[in-house]
Motif scaffolding. Structure first.
Motif, PDB file in Angstrom:
ATOM      1  N   VAL A 108       0.847  -1.191   0.000  1.00 37.36           N
ATOM      2  CA  VAL A 108       0.000   0.000   0.000  1.00 37.36           C
ATOM      3  C   VAL A 108       0.882   1.240   0.000  1.00 37.36           C
ATOM      4  O   VAL A 108       1.825   1.342   0.775  1.00 37.36           O
ATOM      5  CB  VAL A 108      -0.927   0.002   1.235  1.00 37.36           C
ATOM      6  CG1 VAL A 108      -1.677   1.316   1.353  1.00 37.36           C
ATOM      7  CG2 VAL A 108      -1.898  -1.174   1.166  1.00 37.36           C
ATOM      8  N   GLU A 109       0.566   2.166  -0.889  1.00 35.81           N
ATOM      9  CA  GLU A 109       1.273   3.447  -0.965  1.00 35.81           C
ATOM     10  C   GLU A 109       0.253   4.562  -0.789  1.00 35.81           C
ATOM     11  O   GLU A 109      -0.633   4.723  -1.621  1.00 35.81           O
ATOM     12  CB  GLU A 109       1.977   3.589  -2.309  1.00 35.81           C
ATOM     13  CG  GLU A 109       3.067   2.561  -2.540  1.00 35.81           C
ATOM     14  CD  GLU A 109       3.753   2.746  -3.880  1.00 35.81           C
ATOM     15  OE1 GLU A 109       3.681   3.857  -4.450  1.00 35.81           O
ATOM     16  OE2 GLU A 109       4.358   1.775  -4.341  1.00 35.81           O
ATOM     17  N   ALA A 110       0.388   5.311   0.287  1.00 38.82           N
ATOM     18  CA  ALA A 110      -0.586   6.357   0.618  1.00 38.82           C
ATOM     19  C   ALA A 110      -0.839   7.318  -0.537  1.00 38.82           C
ATOM     20  O   ALA A 110      -1.970   7.735  -0.764  1.00 38.82           O
ATOM     21  CB  ALA A 110      -0.131   7.132   1.854  1.00 38.82           C
ATOM     22  N   GLU A 111       0.195   7.648  -1.283  1.00 36.33           N
ATOM     23  CA  GLU A 111       0.052   8.555  -2.415  1.00 36.33           C
ATOM     24  C   GLU A 111       0.044   7.804  -3.739  1.00 36.33           C
ATOM     25  O   GLU A 111       0.194   8.416  -4.801  1.00 36.33           O
ATOM     26  CB  GLU A 111       1.182   9.592  -2.411  1.00 36.33           C
ATOM     27  CG  GLU A 111       1.244  10.433  -1.144  1.00 36.33           C
ATOM     28  CD  GLU A 111      -0.022  11.233  -0.893  1.00 36.33           C
ATOM     29  OE1 GLU A 111      -0.599  11.764  -1.863  1.00 36.33           O
ATOM     30  OE2 GLU A 111      -0.453  11.307   0.273  1.00 36.33           O
ATOM     31  N   GLY A 112      -0.137   6.495  -3.673  1.00 33.81           N
ATOM     32  CA  GLY A 112      -0.055   5.653  -4.859  1.00 33.81           C
ATOM     33  C   GLY A 112      -1.106   5.962  -5.912  1.00 33.81           C
ATOM     34  O   GLY A 112      -2.201   6.447  -5.607  1.00 33.81           O
ATOM     35  N   LEU A 113      -0.758   5.673  -7.143  1.00 35.29           N
ATOM     36  CA  LEU A 113      -1.650   5.910  -8.284  1.00 35.29           C
ATOM     37  C   LEU A 113      -2.069   4.605  -8.949  1.00 35.29           C
ATOM     38  O   LEU A 113      -2.714   4.625  -9.992  1.00 35.29           O
ATOM     39  CB  LEU A 113      -0.935   6.804  -9.303  1.00 35.29           C
ATOM     40  CG  LEU A 113      -0.484   8.162  -8.790  1.00 35.29           C
ATOM     41  CD1 LEU A 113       0.318   8.894  -9.861  1.00 35.29           C
ATOM     42  CD2 LEU A 113      -1.674   8.993  -8.342  1.00 35.29           C
TER      43      LEU A 113
END
Length: 173
Positions: free
Chosen positions: A67-72
């Motif tokens: 999981v990447e909080a700012e992921g696209l």
């Protein structure tokens, strides 16, 4: 009080952890289940799907990045291509056929894996009051390295009785 899905926990079932008679096709397959608590049982399915897509735990590429909080990215797709309209409502029979077809495509499963899938996947499919499948968004929705999964199946299971939403991804890479 702000209404949102509350992330509860995650279950990861790695086929590599089980002994197969023939390892062909099984080594890099897995099922990932993320559970969320519903804020209320009377919220509509579109609201729940929108809340899921907007949740930080949804920003997972399922290819080791986590999981990447700012992921696209989400799975093989750019996040911007995923909307509630891209989820198709399905029944229990269709969900079971999809999952059994994928899990058993290379032959019978080891009894321990079959039991774990029954306990941690199929029981939720049966209990769900609503079931959705993310449709194939096509290659044009793939992110820059989105073709790494041979198969990518995503279900959203809503169990209003238990007050839970499950994001279930079954894939291989």
């Amino acid at each position: 009080m702000s209404e949102t899905l509350a992330y509860r926990d995650q279950t990861f079932i790695n086929f590599r952890d089980f002994r197969f008679d023939s390892p062909t096709g099984h080594a890099f397959r897995w099922v990932d289940v993320k559970r969320f608590d519903l804020p209320r049982s009377d919220l509509g399915d579109d609201w729940l799907l929108t809340a899921l897509i907007g949740h930080v735990a949804f920003r997972d590429d399922y290819a080791g990045g986590g999981v990447e909080a700012e992921g696209l990215r989400h799975g093989p797709y750019w996040l911007r291509h995923i909307t509630p309209a891209r989820y198709v409502q399905i029944d229990q029979e269709h969900a079971n056929e999809l999952l059994h077809g994928w899990t058993e495509q290379f032959g019978a499963l080891p009894p321990a894996l079959a039991a774990r899938l029954e306990r941690e996947v199929y029981s939720w499919v049966a209990a769900a009051t609503s079931r959705y499948q993310l449709e194939d968004l096509g290659h044009e929705a793939f992110h820059d390295w989105g073709g790494v999964h041979t198969d990518f199946h995503e279900l959203v299971l809503i169990d209003r009785t238990a007050g839970v939403l499950l994001l279930l991804v079954a894939a291989d890479d």
